[in-house]
Design an enzyme around this catalytic site. Structure first.
Site, PDB file in Angstrom:
ATOM      1  N   GLU A  30      -3.162   5.502  13.309  1.00  0.00           N
ATOM      2  CA  GLU A  30      -2.513   4.818  14.427  1.00  0.00           C
ATOM      3  C   GLU A  30      -3.529   3.911  15.102  1.00  0.00           C
ATOM      4  OE1 GLU A  30       0.582   4.432  15.461  1.00  0.00           O
ATOM      5  OE2 GLU A  30       1.073   5.476  13.611  1.00  0.00           O
ATOM      6  N   SER A  31      -3.229   2.616  15.161  1.00  0.00           N
ATOM      7  CA  SER A  31      -4.228   1.683  15.679  1.00  0.00           C
ATOM      8  C   SER A  31      -4.513   1.936  17.154  1.00  0.00           C
ATOM      9  CB  SER A  31      -3.775   0.244  15.457  1.00  0.00           C
ATOM     10  OG  SER A  31      -2.573  -0.020  16.137  1.00  0.00           O
ATOM     11  N   CYS A  61      -3.815  -1.356   6.886  1.00  0.00           N
ATOM     12  CA  CYS A  61      -2.758  -0.994   7.837  1.00  0.00           C
ATOM     13  C   CYS A  61      -3.295  -1.015   9.272  1.00  0.00           C
ATOM     14  CB  CYS A  61      -2.147   0.360   7.465  1.00  0.00           C
ATOM     15  SG  CYS A  61      -0.596   0.683   8.308  1.00  0.00           S
ATOM     16  N   ARG A  90       2.844  -5.344  14.889  1.00  0.00           N
ATOM     17  CA  ARG A  90       2.771  -3.906  14.573  1.00  0.00           C
ATOM     18  C   ARG A  90       4.144  -3.362  14.194  1.00  0.00           C
ATOM     19  NH1 ARG A  90       0.855  -0.162  18.958  1.00  0.00           N
ATOM     20  NH2 ARG A  90       0.905   1.337  17.261  1.00  0.00           N
ATOM     21  N   ARG A 119       5.106   2.546   7.766  1.00  0.00           N
ATOM     22  CA  ARG A 119       5.261   1.967   9.113  1.00  0.00           C
ATOM     23  C   ARG A 119       4.313   0.762   9.225  1.00  0.00           C
ATOM     24  NH1 ARG A 119       6.757   4.902  13.884  1.00  0.00           N
ATOM     25  NH2 ARG A 119       4.861   4.045  14.743  1.00  0.00           N
ATOM     26  N   HIS A 154      -1.478   0.679   1.802  1.00  0.00           N
ATOM     27  CA  HIS A 154      -2.513   1.716   1.760  1.00  0.00           C
ATOM     28  C   HIS A 154      -3.054   1.945   0.351  1.00  0.00           C
ATOM     29  CE1 HIS A 154      -1.969   3.118   5.875  1.00  0.00           C
ATOM     30  NE2 HIS A 154      -0.669   2.975   5.704  1.00  0.00           N
ATOM     31  N   GLU A 156      -5.581   3.385  -0.319  1.00  0.00           N
ATOM     32  CA  GLU A 156      -6.246   4.702  -0.306  1.00  0.00           C
ATOM     33  C   GLU A 156      -5.263   5.838  -0.605  1.00  0.00           C
ATOM     34  OE1 GLU A 156      -5.528   2.879   2.343  1.00  0.00           O
ATOM     35  OE2 GLU A 156      -5.221   4.080   4.166  1.00  0.00           O
TER      36      GLU A 156
END
Lengths: 171, 297
Positions: A30-31, A61, A90, A119, A154, A156
């Protein structure tokens, strides 16, 4: 992932950790949380300085959000780096039920890359100096400017290490 | 370059993807928009929207159900982080409603009164990911086989007492460690003992890991509790009554977030634990007449 490609990795939680690294990956999450913790851990400014000194950095992300020039729909107190000339919206793809996986054609890769969008944020503007590496539904999803690389998905989360290899070429 | 491959939504990988993104963070129970803002400001990675925190559910008694959609929507509207909500065990219609609201994660929770005493929700039928509680590895694997994308401990909610959550984490990680030492014949017995599908047990023997992330929930009241759960191997923590039943929620919320990030650093833990005011009072296990952890089959 990076270890499998021969890189040594550490998790950066403090300024001392940051001094150990040549390059930085800012992963998903979550940024707002990351931005908050960068401040409380007094890591925000040291990282900004390293980015200015051309430390290679790869944001996925939430990490991409933190590296962008501006964030639509972000929190007013959210700090970010402005390290790559893109604007971000976002959660632009919607809530979790809209999260998806898909195949992407990526510049420099011979076969499609299977990507997870969770998201995900959307790139809503791309500066002229930004090199676009992949698009999906007319939106930029992988881009690079100088030593800064960003992805709205992502890499990762899958076992395919080719995008991380692209990043390591910079290091 | 603009060629569009199709999107696949609601796959297991996409569901587990969000669980992966919540790792290393704190998920906070909130009952209104004001608390949701405090949680987001404090650095929560997600909030759990519910009408009453577990401590109040425990005090009030009666049947605890899914929250009013209006209240969940108000919380969705006020914060940008993921919003979770609880459905009763086995109540798949509450889950359908929560999915229709666009809730990011559904907690099939023992804190609410169970709606079905035999069956859990068939979570594979949903696009929204589910988190479920588990007291031991068998329970965790049964929930995973039903489609849960995330497992959490079932520490006694609303007690402010971390002892049960610690027991569950030790149970689960202890059995995983033992299974990695078992030979192939012993795995059949493990599957039988755990009441869990054999292929999942065999997978654990091979990887040494649970198939989905494992978070801690139940009874966390202090930064030290959060760090304890993390050091035991939990990958994130849920904090229910512990924040908004304390004297001063905002600093405590921030401190628990920092403790969860720096869970191995005792100097930082000492720093963030100072001057937080009184934590929730808490209750001992011998003082409660109903154990929520026993709900779930």
């Amino acid at each position: 992932m990076l270890q499998s490609l021969g890189a040594d990795t550490v998790q950066v939680r403090t300024r001392q950790d940051l001094n150990l690294v040549d390059a930085l990956v800012m992963p998903g999450g979550e940024s707002t949380t990351m931005s908050h913790l960068l401040s409380t851990s007094q890591l925000f400014d040291p990282i900004a300085e390293r980015i200015k000194d051309a430390m290679p950095v790869f944001g996925t992300c939430a990490g991409m959000i933190l590296l962008a020039k501006s964030i639509a729909d972000g929190r007013l107190d959210q700090r970010f780096y402005g390290a790559i000339d893109i604007d971000i919206q976002r959660n632009a793809y919607g809530r979790q039920v809209e999260s998806f996986e898909t195949d992407l054609d990526v510049e420099g890769l011979e076969s499609p890359f299977h990507a997870m969008f969770i998201r995900a944020p959307q790139v809503v503007r791309v500066g002229a100096d930004v090199e676009v590496l992949s698009m999906h539904e007319d939106k930029v999803v992988l881009a690079r400017q100088g030593s800064v690389m960003v992805a709205s998905f992502h890499p990762e989360l899958t076992s395919d290490s080719r995008i991380h290899s692209l990043f390591l070429q910079e290091v | 370059m603009t060629k569009n491959a199709a999107r696949t939504t609601g796959s297991m990988q996409v569901k587990r993807g969000l669980a992966e993104m919540l790792k290393g963070g704190v998920i906070m129970d909130v009952v209104n928009s004001e608390q949701a803002k405090i949680a987001e400001d404090a650095g929560a990675v997600a909030v759990m929207a519910l009408e009453r925190v577990p401590a109040d559910i425990r005090r009030d008694g009666g049947v605890a159900r899914m929250s009013d959609p209006e209240m969940i929507m108000a919380i969705q509207a006020c914060c940008t982080i993921p919003v979770m909500a609880k459905a009763r065990i086995g109540h798949f219609v509450e889950a359908q409603i929560l999915q229709s609201l666009g809730v990011d994660f559904i907690d099939e929770s023992e804190v609410l009164t169970p709606a079905d005493e035999t069956h859990h929700i068939d979570k594979l039928a949903f696009d929204t990911p589910f988190v479920c509680g588990a007291t031991n590895l068998g329970e965790a694997l049964r929930r995973i086989s039903e489609g849960a994308a995330l497992i959490r401990s079932k520490g006694e909610a609303g007690t402010g007492n971390v002892v049960e959550a610690v027991r569950h984490l030790r149970n689960i990680f202890g059995d995983i460690r033992k299974i990695t030492q078992a030979d192939s014949a012993e795995l059949f017995d493990w599957a039988k003992k755990l009441g869990a599908p054999l292929p999942l047990v065999q997978e654990i023997a091979e990887t040494g890991l649970l198939q989905v992330p494992l978070f801690c929930a139940g009874g966390i009241a202090t930064p030290a509790d959060a760090a304890l759960a993390m050091q035991l191997g939990a990958q994130s923590v849920f904090v229910g009554s512990g924040i908004f039943k304390s004297d001063d929620p905002s600093p405590r919320a921030k401190a628990i977030v920092e403790a969860t990030t720096h869970f191995m650093d005792a100097d930082i833990l000492a720093k963030v634990s100072r001057n937080l005011g009184a934590p929730m009072t808490g209750i001992g296990m011998d003082q409660i007449n109903e154990r929520y952890a026993e709900r779930g089959w």
